[in-house]
Design a protein around this motif. Structure first.
Motif, mmCIF file in Angstrom:
data_model
loop_
_atom_site.group_PDB
_atom_site.id
_atom_site.type_symbol
_atom_site.label_atom_id
_atom_site.label_comp_id
_atom_site.label_asym_id
_atom_site.label_seq_id
_atom_site.Cartn_x
_atom_site.Cartn_y
_atom_site.Cartn_z
ATOM 1 N N ASN A 151 -9.324 -2.305 15.972
ATOM 2 C CA ASN A 151 -9.875 -1.128 16.633
ATOM 3 C C ASN A 151 -9.328 -0.995 18.054
ATOM 4 O O ASN A 151 -9.031 0.107 18.521
ATOM 5 C CB ASN A 151 -11.401 -1.200 16.663
ATOM 6 C CG ASN A 151 -12.017 -0.996 15.294
ATOM 7 O OD1 ASN A 151 -11.392 -0.388 14.421
ATOM 8 N ND2 ASN A 151 -13.223 -1.471 15.090
ATOM 9 N N ILE A 154 -5.826 0.243 17.807
ATOM 10 C CA ILE A 154 -5.812 1.665 17.451
ATOM 11 C C ILE A 154 -6.162 2.517 18.656
ATOM 12 O O ILE A 154 -5.523 3.548 18.927
ATOM 13 C CB ILE A 154 -6.779 1.932 16.280
ATOM 14 C CG1 ILE A 154 -6.207 1.345 14.989
ATOM 15 C CG2 ILE A 154 -7.035 3.425 16.111
ATOM 16 C CD1 ILE A 154 -7.131 1.452 13.794
ATOM 17 N N GLU A 155 -7.192 2.108 19.409
ATOM 18 C CA GLU A 155 -7.548 2.846 20.616
ATOM 19 C C GLU A 155 -6.398 2.834 21.615
ATOM 20 O O GLU A 155 -6.103 3.838 22.267
ATOM 21 C CB GLU A 155 -8.814 2.245 21.256
ATOM 22 C CG GLU A 155 -10.082 2.511 20.465
ATOM 23 C CD GLU A 155 -10.359 3.991 20.299
ATOM 24 O OE1 GLU A 155 -10.165 4.752 21.265
ATOM 25 O OE2 GLU A 155 -10.743 4.395 19.187
ATOM 26 N N LYS A 158 -3.835 5.283 20.483
ATOM 27 C CA LYS A 158 -4.245 6.655 20.775
ATOM 28 C C LYS A 158 -4.016 6.989 22.244
ATOM 29 O O LYS A 158 -3.505 8.055 22.598
ATOM 30 C CB LYS A 158 -5.719 6.851 20.425
ATOM 31 C CG LYS A 158 -6.008 6.863 18.933
ATOM 32 C CD LYS A 158 -7.484 7.103 18.695
ATOM 33 C CE LYS A 158 -7.795 7.135 17.210
ATOM 34 N NZ LYS A 158 -9.229 7.374 16.950
ATOM 35 N N GLN A 294 -4.889 14.721 17.051
ATOM 36 C CA GLN A 294 -4.320 13.367 17.023
ATOM 37 C C GLN A 294 -3.350 13.207 15.860
ATOM 38 O O GLN A 294 -2.303 12.555 15.991
ATOM 39 C CB GLN A 294 -5.453 12.345 16.901
ATOM 40 C CG GLN A 294 -4.986 10.901 16.962
ATOM 41 C CD GLN A 294 -4.555 10.497 18.353
ATOM 42 O OE1 GLN A 294 -5.252 10.753 19.317
ATOM 43 N NE2 GLN A 294 -3.395 9.873 18.468
ATOM 44 N N ASN A 298 0.555 12.308 16.441
ATOM 45 C CA ASN A 298 1.163 11.100 15.875
ATOM 46 C C ASN A 298 2.330 11.441 14.943
ATOM 47 O O ASN A 298 3.337 10.732 14.921
ATOM 48 C CB ASN A 298 0.114 10.276 15.123
ATOM 49 C CG ASN A 298 -0.714 9.425 16.057
ATOM 50 O OD1 ASN A 298 -0.894 9.769 17.216
ATOM 51 N ND2 ASN A 298 -1.239 8.329 15.570
ATOM 52 N N LEU A 364 1.054 1.501 13.929
ATOM 53 C CA LEU A 364 -0.282 2.045 13.675
ATOM 54 C C LEU A 364 -0.301 3.570 13.626
ATOM 55 O O LEU A 364 -1.312 4.157 13.267
ATOM 56 C CB LEU A 364 -1.262 1.568 14.758
ATOM 57 C CG LEU A 364 -1.692 0.113 14.665
ATOM 58 C CD1 LEU A 364 -2.458 -0.291 15.907
ATOM 59 C CD2 LEU A 364 -2.528 -0.124 13.423
ATOM 60 N N ILE A 368 -3.087 5.453 11.478
ATOM 61 C CA ILE A 368 -4.132 6.256 12.124
ATOM 62 C C ILE A 368 -4.208 7.632 11.469
ATOM 63 O O ILE A 368 -5.301 8.162 11.215
ATOM 64 C CB ILE A 368 -3.859 6.368 13.636
ATOM 65 C CG1 ILE A 368 -4.034 5.011 14.313
ATOM 66 C CG2 ILE A 368 -4.773 7.400 14.279
ATOM 67 C CD1 ILE A 368 -3.637 5.003 15.775
ATOM 68 N N THR A 371 -5.975 7.328 8.133
ATOM 69 C CA THR A 371 -7.407 7.072 8.326
ATOM 70 C C THR A 371 -8.138 8.334 8.751
ATOM 71 O O THR A 371 -9.216 8.659 8.228
ATOM 72 C CB THR A 371 -7.607 5.972 9.383
ATOM 73 O OG1 THR A 371 -6.960 4.771 8.945
ATOM 74 C CG2 THR A 371 -9.097 5.689 9.585
#
Length: 408
Positions: A151, A154-155, A158, A294, A298, A364, A368, A371
């Protein structure tokens, strides 16, 4: 009398055989009369406790004593077998866990005339259970730490994506702002010169006309450049706000996509790439604009990083249309870059998979995307790619997202 003596002798012989058998097994065995008074223990009991005492309750740990006595009294009252775990003190003074079982013996009239009980040492089983619990706890802790780490990564990914947008937009804004500053400085200089001539009484009509013409041109350039900067800032502000808050709201998908693309264009930098967009109007969505932004960000950054190596020219296309029926929309993101091999395509959405780890990529970005699309936006996505033939990613998104929180 002879028959009676023979029966008694046979009973004693049977008891001796039972005692011999009970002494040969690795369990603590005892016998009690119908009233519950223990009158015999096997040798293993004596060896374990180091005493010939027939008061087995004296070997019980203080805690379980009352519970064991109550269970024993209930068994005597009902004549039913019972089983419980107790801790028994050994000759070394240490308490160990035992599984205690007791069963009644009945005569021809079904009356209880005796009890046989066993204590089985379950230390190894308890130790194994504890080791299993420890291993499970350790595995759960490791899994929790892994999820926390994932997590966090991933943050971080981002934030890194948003940071790259900030850098690109800042560079793009710098051009109109810099031009505006140059024009404003020149206009300020000419205004000061006209003011001096006006104060000295030497101002000519031709000079004034030239100044007015320069002022009109300067004002036009200032308005155009500052409007361009303002539009960039507004688009980026909306995209950044949406990506910071994952609230569900109603929005026009085409307008939002245009805003996102406006913020993405500066990321092209000096690369000779074209970014085209085609959006069907009036596609109202009740979904999560932040996570949708997002996803596009990405996809765009992933294409820049992987699809066009060594400054290769190319095109990135984004197309947003209504899908078959009224409930879904199609978002088609494609490029005419280098494409993916079969092995890379199969692993594309796996977490931490990247072909450019040496360049600092975390692997990732596409994970992401997968997900967010599947968990948050409630949609599906497919990927088509072949070496040398570019990449196409097809998103199918419901116009009304499932009522759940956005993916973190």
């Amino acid at each position: 009398m002879t028959e009676r003596k023979r029966a008694e002798a046979a009973l004693k012989a049977s008891e001796r055989q039972f005692h011999t058998l009970a002494d040969s097994i690795p369990q603590l065995v005892w016998m009690a009369d119908a009233g519950g008074k223990i009158f015999w223990f096997n040798n293993h009991w004596r060896q374990y406790t180091g005493t010939d005492s027939q008061d087995w309750q004296a070997a019980l740990a203080p805690g379980p004593f009352h519970g064991a006595r109550e269970r024993w009294a209930l068994a005597l009252q009902t004549g039913t077998p019972f089983e419980l775990e107790v801790s028994l003190r050994g000759a070394d003074g240490q308490y160990r866990p035992f599984l205690t079982r007791a069963v009644p013996l009945r005569d021809a009239a079904s009356a209880v005339y005796r009890w046989i009980g066993t204590h089985i040492d379950i230390s190894e089983r308890k130790r194994g259970e504890q080791e299993l619990r420890n291993a499970r706890d350790a595995a759960e802790a490791a899994l929790h730490n892994l999820k926390e780490t994932q997590n966090s990564l991933i943050e971080a990914e981002k934030l890194a994506a948003l940071g790259r947008l900030v850098a690109g937009v800042a560079h793009e804004i710098n051009n109109p702002v810099g031009t505006s500053l140059t024009v404003a400085s020149s206009l300020e200089h000419k205004t000061a010169m006209v003011a001096v001539e006006l104060a000295n009484g030497t101002l000519k009509r031709s000079t004034l006309n030239d100044f007015l013409e320069v002022s009109r041109e300067a004002s036009s350039q200032l308005v155009a450049n500052l409007n361009r900067a303002a539009n960039l800032i507004q688009s980026f502000k909306q995209v950044a706000t949406d990506q910071s808050y994952s609230n569900q709201r109603v929005f026009d998908l085409g307008e939002l996509t245009e805003q996102i693309v406006t913020s993405l264009r500066p990321g092209l930098g000096k690369q000779n790439l074209a970014l085209t967009i085609e959006c069907q109007p009036d596609l109202a969505m009740n979904s999560y604009p932040g996570p949708y932004g997002q996803v596009l960000t990405n996809l765009f950054l992933n294409a820049l990083a992987h699809a066009f190596p060594n400054g290769k020219n190319g095109t990135i296309d984004i197309k947003v249309v209504q899908a078959a029926g009224d409930d879904n929309v199609d978002v088609l993101f494609s490029d005419d870059g280098c494409g993916m091999s079969l092995d890379v395509r199969r692993k594309a959405f796996d977490p931490f998979f990247t072909t450019r780890r040496e360049q600092g990529n975390t692997g990732l970005g596409l994970h992401i995307i997968h997900t967010i699309v599947t968990n948050c936006l409630g949609g599906t996505l497919t990927l088509e790619s072949e070496p040398g033939k570019g990449t196409k990613i097809h998103l199918v998104l419901p116009r009304v997202a499932p009522a759940s929180s956005a993916a973190s």
